[in-house]
Design an enzyme around this catalytic site. Structure first.
Site, short mmCIF file in Angstrom:
data_model
loop_
_atom_site.label_atom_id
_atom_site.label_comp_id
_atom_site.label_asym_id
_atom_site.label_seq_id
_atom_site.Cartn_x
_atom_site.Cartn_y
_atom_site.Cartn_z
N HIS A 38 -6.98 -0.91 4.72
CA HIS A 38 -8.05 0.11 3.40
C HIS A 38 -8.57 1.05 4.60
CE1 HIS A 38 -8.43 -2.17 -0.63
NE2 HIS A 38 -7.16 -2.08 -0.37
N GLU A 106 -4.97 2.65 -4.32
CA GLU A 106 -6.36 3.51 -4.35
C GLU A 106 -6.94 4.25 -4.71
OE1 GLU A 106 -5.78 0.55 -2.18
OE2 GLU A 106 -4.29 -0.88 -3.94
#
Length: 318
Positions: A38, A106
């Protein structure tokens, strides 16, 4: 019988803590590691997000377990030619004990350079082309590519492993699962659904490995565990496509109140009931998964590893 691995959460922990957890996982009897990739955590309460490739470099020296990213998005934030270099170097450092897990990503992580966040069909196209580019580069040959989404000119990886890096593709719906079956070296999904495993295998995945993961919160106070899950990982229980399209941790924080304590109680494994933990992981085995990874939510990592070493893993592997 599946292999059981530990899922390292970069969203919750500092680099040195992740390395120490990997050591404890190996000592506890876990057989492999997943690690999240991430740029942002899902919310500020999680509080961390180190660069995964630096952490894996440290893991390669600290433990002998296989490592896989779960998952990397190779399409927007980092060009697939650069990720191919990162993955190839990682495979060399781990002695071939590395798999690259990839997915469509995402907006939370991928929009940070101001790029437009495309709809799912386009993201799937980008993912397939990125996989093609990376596979060509893993050969160590010079690559030039002029595709729909990516351009590569005169690129060659000089540091490559003896065997190409396996690329597993994440999928939660039929289109991504079909892509994984068609072009992946394996399949990653996060729910113990036999239907998805069957769809992958019949769609062309055959006997390629299927991996899944889940989160738990071990602790002696079940109610405190429930509060910990709701505080740190309420995003896991948000419906629909919000996890893919919301661009900032604060947006997930704004929606946290939609996740009630009763929802957490119904959906999460919390506390120290051995049967509950065993059942959660056995569900993946029953659905036909080859590898199952579990993550401990919160700070009681040592308690979790002691619990799994002495009570849970012996039940799963005995």
């Amino acid at each position: 019988m599946p292999e059981y691995g530990y899922f390292l959460s970069c969203e919750e922990h500092r680099p040195a803590e992740l390395v120490e957890q990997a050591r404890m996982a190996e000592q506890a009897g876990f057989q492999a590691l997943w690690i999240s990739d991430h740029y942002h955590p899902w919310n500020d309460a999680q509080g961390q997000s180190p660069f995964v490739w630096s952490v894996i470099g440290a893991l390669s020296e600290a433990v002998s377990l296989p490592v896989e990213t779960a998952v990397t998005c190779p399409t927007v934030r980092i060009h697939p030619a650069v990720l191919a270099q990162a993955a190839a170097t990682t495979a060399v450092m781990t002695g071939g004990r590395f798999r690259l897990g990839v997915g469509t990503g995402e907006a939370l992580n991928e929009h940070i350079l101001g790029d437009r966040w495309p709809p799912l069909p386009v993201r799937l196209e980008m993912l397939e082309e990125a996989v093609q580019v990376m596979r060509r580069l893993f050969t160590g040959e010079e690559v030039s590519h002029h595709g729909t989404h990516y351009t590569v000119e005169n690129a060659r990886l000089y540091t490559v492993p003896d065997e190409p890096v396996p690329i597993d593709i994440s999928g939660f719906g039929p289109k991504a699962t079909a892509l994984a079956a068609r072009v992946g070296d394996g399949y990653i999904t996060m729910a113990p659904e036999e239907e998805m495993v069957t769809r992958f295998r019949k769609g062309g995945g055959g006997a390629k490995p299927v991996s899944g993961g889940t989160k738990v919160c071990y602790g002696t106070d079940r109610e405190e565990c429930l509060r910990t899950v709701r505080r740190l990982w309420s995003n896991e229980l948000l419906p629909g496509e919000m996890g893919q399209v919301l661009p900032s941790p604060r947006h997930f924080e704004q929606l946290a109140d939609l996740v009630t304590e009763d929802m957490v109680r119904e959906k999460s494994v919390c506390g120290d009931d051995v049967d509950e933990h065993v059942a959660a992981l056995s569900a993946f085995a029953d659905a036909g998964f080859d590898r199952v990874y579990v993550n401990q939510i919160g700070s009681d990592q040592r308690g979790f590893f002691d619990f799994y070493r002495t009570k849970v893993l012996p039940r799963l592997t005995g």
